[in-house]
Write an enzyme that holds these catalytic residues in place. Structure first.
Site: not given
Lengths: 276, 314
Positions: B8, B56, B81, B107, B115
């Protein structure tokens, strides 16, 4: 075009809708007929288009978020000269270009593939954002159905359009009050819509969606609005123009038989004669 | 030079390069720009950066509209998402009309870590791979990510790019060449092959080293382009080694392992072992601990190679 000329165009569009659905033996007459005056006014008066160059960068954009009303769009495109009128008879048939729902890859003049409800306004937002970014003065028009007001994405898009101050965007709600399972208010009440769109910081105009003068005035007003998008809530009658289809949820997604089509066309031809 | 960087991070840096090179590039995010690393683009090119809030469906739909009007949108959020929440927007508003949208998802996988399982996309490659018109890319390190992002921008059409949160070892130099539709043979061997992507590539290389010390010669193929898949290279390597292990930080159903199995079953039947999540969700924990717990390690790959060699002997 004058209001009378636009009425004549809307009448031709309604006749096209009936004959193409009868030929296809499937499709959605109710919501196509209710939007005919809106679409006629947009394509034959309001929008800056060039049928010879469907991808012209400076054209106004049109997104039919209620994509099941594709026949109303196809008729308008054919009448404008984007493709030969004979194509209308191939609606929903294998190997023909007119899909059950609008397909920008297959049909010249279709600016966005739509039909899965709730998605059109987001795409229209994207086009309006791009127009602003490029300093272009084209406008984006999106026709929405009242049934799809139940989709959450509509309200995500409503919020975003106001946030990004998309005053080059005009949405038109074809408020015919019916959806497949019955009255919109009983399936999932979305009222009060005027207050909802106002609360989302849109400029809201209410019109009779079959009154051409009112539609013309609404579009003119929308163009003057600065800093926010406009929602034109157009009160319409589902199945408008065909006596036995008017205000009947049953005509949402059923094609007329040949006899029913003949009867409907007879009524529409009479209306055309009365228009003079 | 850091020896480790998250894919990322490389994405965020490459966006800045793209932003300068190509005015058509725009970036959208859903309130995660600090995590997806699009925030720097937003700072440098605020007029071309759109934060869409936590929405989204509208994010992907707006990207479609921008693409329809000639822009090259990079739509970013966490993989769960993008692919999970907004699947049908991706399918109908982007892939169906073949619009030029790049879905840059970060992610992905269990290395999201703390998470927990709700946020760890382990099925995104399977879902995106099944959608016509969609290109699916899973870079292994920072350099490959840089090249993947540039290649995606150059290619016309929808691309899904799967990136991670975790810092991963730098494997490639600037002489490395990524190409959409091409797999890269990183090491030629004769006894077995490991075909991997994403975080599993560095482990595959380590496993191959250790196996070499045991006298087992292992090919390592980096399959960053899951779709289109480089069938030619996969078949050639399978013909040479006659034993294939696939490795991915993804459910073993539908991802790289399935893609390789589909090709080999039809064109070059070869003994195979798939390493990945065994149809299970992840959980909260440190990324390295989770990789250990769910069998995504160098040692798991060594075991898988030994297993596939037994199959080969039969």
């Amino acid at each position: 075009m004058t209001a009378l000329e636009l009425k004549r165009v809307a009448n031709v569009i309604r006749q096209d809708i009936i004959s193409m659905l009868a030929a296809a033996k499937s499709g959605h007459p109710g919501g196509s007929l209710s939007a005919a005056d809106i679409v006629a006014t947009l394509f034959f008066n309001e929008m800056r288009l060039n049928p010879k160059d469907p991808h012209w960068e400076d054209r106004d954009r049109f997104v039919l978020s209620k994509g099941h009303a594709a026949p109303v769009l196809y008729s308008a495109l054919a009448e404008k000269g984007y493709f030969p009128k004979e194509e209308l008879q191939g609606l929903r048939q294998t190997g023909h270009m007119l899909q059950g729902h609008p397909d920008m890859k297959k049909t010249p003049g279709v600016d966005m593939s739509t039909g899965s409800l709730g998605q059109g306004l987001s795409a229209a937002n994207g086009m309006a954002l791009a127009g602003k970014l490029d300093g272009k003065d084209y406008r984006v028009y999106a026709v929405l159905g009242d049934g799809e007001m139940a989709e959450g994405q509509i309200w995500e898009a409503a919020m975003a359009a106001a946030h990004y101050k998309l005053d080059n965007l005009t949405a038109i709600l074809d408020y015919n009050g019916l959806q497949i399972d019955g009255k919109t208010d009983s399936v999932m009440c979305s009222a009060p819509l005027v207050q909802k769109w106002q609360a989302f910081c849109w400029h809201v105009i209410e019109v009779d969606g079959h009154d051409i003068d009112a539609l013309l005035a609404g579009f003119a007003e929308a163009k003057q609005v600065k800093g926010k998008p406009t929602m034109i809530i157009a009160k319409t009658v589902k199945g408008k123009g065909v006596s036995f289809m008017e205000d009947q949820a049953g005509w949402h997604g059923n094609a007329p038989s040949l006899e029913q089509a003949e009867q409907a066309l007879k009524e529409l031809r009479e209306e055309a004669e009365n228009l003079g | 030079m850091a020896d480790k960087v998250a894919t990322r991070e490389a994405y965020g840096k490459t966006l800045l390069v793209l932003g300068a090179e190509n005015p058509k590039v725009v970036v959208l995010d859903a309130d995660l720009s600090k995590s997806t690393k699009t925030a720097d683009f937003g700072k440098k090119y605020p007029e071309r950066f759109f934060n869409m809030g936590i929405a989204e469906a509208n994010l992907l739909g707006t990207a479609a509209g921008l693409a329809a009007a000639g822009k090259i949108p990079f739509a970013s959020t966490f993989a769960i998402f993008a692919v999970g929440r907004a699947f049908e927007q991706i399918r109908n508003s982007i892939a169906y009309p073949k619009l030029n949208v790049k879905i840059a998802a970060t992610h992905s996988g269990i290395t999201v870590g703390e998470d927990g399982g709700s946020h760890q996309a382990i099925e995104d490659v399977a879902i995106m791979r099944a959608v016509p018109n969609m290109v699916v890319l899973v870079p292994a390190d920072g350099e490959e990510t840089r090249q993947v992002i540039l290649a995606a921008a150059k290619y016309y059409g929808p691309v899904y790019i799967r990136m991670g949160r975790l810092d991963v070892p730098l494997l490639f130099g600037e002489d490395y060449q990524f190409e959409i539709g091409k797999a890269n043979v990183l090491r030629e061997g004769t006894d077995a092959a490991i075909m991997a992507n994403g975080v599993m590539v560095s482990m595959a290389l380590e496993a191959a080293d250790e196996l070499a010390a045991q006298g087992i010669s292992v090919s390592v193929v980096n399959v960053a382009s899951v779709k289109p898949l480089d069938e030619e290279t996969i078949i050639r390597v399978a013909k040479t080694t006659k034993a294939v292990v696939t490795a991915e930080e993804h459910n073993i159903i539908g991802g790289l392992g399935s893609a390789v199995a589909e090709v080999l079953a039809e064109k070059e039947p070869t003994p195979m072992v798939r390493v990945g999540l065994k149809d299970t969700f992840g959980e909260s924990g440190k990324p390295t601990e989770l990789l250990e717990k769910y069998g995504l390690t160098k040692d798991a790959l060594i075991k898988a190679v030994q297993e596939v060699l037994l199959k080969k002997q039969k």
